[in-house]
Each structure stands twice: as structure tokens, then as C-alpha cells.
Scaffold this motif. Structure first.
Motif: not given
Length: 380
Positions: A250-251, A291-293, A331, A333-336
């Protein structure tokens, strides 16, 4: 018989025959003792030579005793000549078979004296065996007084016709010889073809190459196709290789801490898991803002191609457990997706009451069709 058979003839003949039998027995016992010592050496060639001599030496002693017995008996010149000729042919036959075994065994020991999965290049073994047997056969014919010149001429003419009829077979034969002579592929190598076949090379014979895949199934490939295919050999120039494992954190992770923990896990796997390379220097390389990592590549060393699956398995398990202990998050994968409500505009067209009711059910607050309203005012 030229003279009457007497004890003066029988006794020397019996002694000669008995000496031949005794010599055969003693030679066999001696060679058995030598075989035991040869089996304890690292070179396999001495085993092949001693095993071949165990077949030839007793027959040679027995033939010598028989020849001595025949010489002691009062035989006619014709019978004596025939006996000597039969014994000579027998010795040539035994010597030919023994030489074929020795040469084929030495070729096999050379082709199999390598690390990795054992295999046998039977194409060279068969070719050398056939050549030695053919030479021995020609020598026997010459010994019997049969001229081999017409036979060689017939073989030359017939060989041309056979070569034209067996073009594909000969193409596979020479392709197999070229593959082994160039040392691009050897028995025991793990290869992958551009057509998708992959596995350990079990054997390269006069027509085809046999590959054993990781599920222990045999894949048979013609030598000509193998020579023309794009191929990756995972055993050359070195049997050891490196594999890449992709990891993401994770970031909000401390990347210095992540690198130290990952290197510790790599070092642990390299020293504790069978098939890993203990002297491999752990390496971690961050490479992507995803995108998420944050993505990174972990480089592992394995001793042989099939070991990579066990190494990856243990590394992923241990890394996941260590990350949970250290509070490092991997994390998912996630997308808003943001949805904004607004007016939906449809092209102006005439619709009936049923169509307007249907659209009103799918799209709320749909404005009425102006043409429909105007028509209703005119009617009223």
C-alpha cells in the motif's frame, strides 16, 4: 580321419579341450572380480569394458581349446579346414558383438555423464552399434571366401533408391544428429518450444525426440520439427536460473522497512528450502506506482527449472505471514466510480401512449412529448 583313432590322439585332444574349459572358467571368475572393483569407480566406462570381456574371454578360451583338440585328432585336411573356419567365424562373431557392446556402452556413458535428469541419446548408440555389426558381418563374409565387392556395389545402388523413398525419415535422422552434435539440446535439458510443448528431454533417437512434461506425460516430437522450431533451453548455458515474483504494498507503507523485511524472507527461503540457491544475493526492485499499490519485483534463485514452483510457494506463504506480523498491508485492487445525476435527453420523435408509459417507467420525470401535447390541444 587320416589314421585310426588311438589313445595317443584322444588324450592330447581331451587335455586341450579341458584346458579350454578351465581357462574359460578362470577367466570368468577373474572378470567377475574385476567387475566388482570397476563398480566402485566413478567412471562408468570400465564397467562396460569388463562386462563385454566377460562374454568374449570365455568363448575365446573355449574356441582355443577346441582348435587344439581338433589339431590333435587325426582329421582330414578338408575337415580340419572346415573346423578352423567355423571357429574363426565364431570368434569374429563374438568379437563383433563384444565390440558393439563396448562402443555402444561407452557412447551411452558419455551421453549420460552429466548433471540433471538422466537420459540416453540412443541415436548415437544405435548408429555406432549398427556400424560395428556391419563391419563384423563384412569381415565374416570375407573370411568365408565370399566377395563383398558386389555386395557393396548393390548396397550403393539400392541406397540411393532407399534414400529417395525415406526422405522424411532421413531428414529426422540428420536433424537429430545435428541437434546432438551442436549441443543445443541434450538429454536432461528442460526446453520449451514456441508451439507450447515443454518438458525434460528424455531421449533423442533416429526419428524423434521424447519430452517428459511436469505431469509425467511423454510428448513425442519429430527431430525435423524440433530443429526448425524456436526453442528456449532453461538448462543452458547454466542450470541455475533466477525467477521474478511480483509483489505490491500500500501507499502508506514505509518502503525501506518493506525492503528489509522482504530481503530477510528471501534469505530465509534461499537457505532453508530444497532446490534454492543459498549463495543467491537477495534483490528487491520497486518499479511502479499502480492504481492501488506500489509494485516491486523480488528476484529469487533456483537450482533447476522445476524447483521454481516449490520456491515460489514457500516464498509467498512466508512473505504473507511476515507482512501480517510487521503490519505491512497488501491492498486488494480497488476502483472508485462516481455517479452524477442529471437530465437524460432523448431525440424528438413521435411516441404513442404505450411508448411514453414504458419510457416513464425507466426514466423518471420524463418531459411529455411536445408533439403529443399539441395534438391533444387541437382535439380539445
Amino acid at each position: 580321419m587320416t589314421d585310426d583313432l588311438t589313445m595317443d590322439h584322444v588324450v592330447p585332444a581331451g587335455i586341450a579341450l579341458g584346458a579350454g574349459l578351465l581357462g574359460a572358467f578362470l577367466l570368468r571368475m577373474l572378470l567377475r572380480w574385476l567387475a566388482g572393483h570397476a563398480g566402485r569407480t566413478r567412471w562408468g566406462g570400465d564397467d562396460v569394458i569388463v562386462a563385454a570381456l566377460r562374454t568374449m574371454a570365455p568363448w575365446a578360451a573355449l574356441s582355443a581349446g577346441t582348435a587344439g583338440a581338433a589339431a590333435a585328432l587325426p582329421l582330414t585336411r578338408t575337415v580340419q579346414h572346415n573346423v578352423n573356419q567355423v571357429l574363426t567365424v565364431l570368434l569374429i562373431f563374438v568379437a563383433t558383438v563384444t565390440a558393439a557392446r563396448v562402443v555402444a556402452g561407452l557412447v551411452r556413458s558419455v551421453t549420460t555423464s552429466r548433471s540433471g535428469v538422466a537420459g540416453s541419446a540412443t541415436i548415437f548408440v544405435n548408429i555406432t552399434r549398427i556400424l560395428v555389426l556391419a563391419i563384423g558381418f563384412l569381415v565374416m563374409l570375407q573370411t568365408l571366401g565370399i566377395s563383398i565387392a558386389p555386395l557393396l556395389t548393390a548396397l550403393g545402388v539400392g541406397g540411393l533408391a532407399v534414400a529417395l523413398a525415406l526422405q522424411d525419415t532421413l531428414a529426422n535422422l540428420f536433424a537429430g544428429i545435428h541437434i546432438l552434435a551442436s549441443k543445443t539440446v541434450q538429454p536432461g535439458d528442460y526446453i520449451q518450444l514456441s508451439s507450447g510443448e515443454e518438458g525434460y528431454v528424455e531421449d533423442i533417437n533416429w526419428r524423434q525426440t521424447t519430452i517428459r512434461d511436469l505431469s509425467n506425460n511423454l510428448v513425442v516430437i519429430p527431430n525435423g520439427k524440433l530443429a526448425q522450431s524456436n526453442m528456449t533451453n532453461f538448462m543452458r548455458p547454466e542450470q541455475q536460473l533466477t525467477i521474478l515474483v511480483q509483489v505490491g504494498v500500500s501507499y502508506d507503507s514505509d518502503l525501506e522497512h518493506v525492503e528489509r523485511v522482504t530481503i530477510d524472507v528471501v534469505s530465509e527461503v534461499m537457505t532453508e528450502i530444497t532446490g534454492a540457491v543459498p549463495e543467491h544475493e537477495p534483490a528487491v526492485r520497486f518499479h511502479t506506482f499502480g492504481d492501488s499499490r506500489i509494485g516491486m519485483t523480488v528476484i529469487l534463485g533456483v537450482g533447476e527449472f522445476s524447483d521454481q514452483y516449490r520456491i515460489k510457494h514457500e516464498f509467498i506463504k512466508r512473505l504473507h505471514r511476515r507482512y501480517r506480523t510487521e503490519g505491512i498491508r497488501i491492498p486488494s485492487p480497488a476502483r472508485t466510480v462516481a455517479l452524477q445525476q442529471g437530465a437524460v435527453v432523448f431525440p424528438q420523435q413521435r411516441t404513442g401512449p404505450a411508448d411514453e408509459a414504458l419510457l416513464a417507467g425507466f426514466v423518471p420525470n420524463l418531459p411529455p412529448n411536445p408533439s403529443r401535447v399539441d395534438a391533444e390541444h387541437e382535439i380539445s
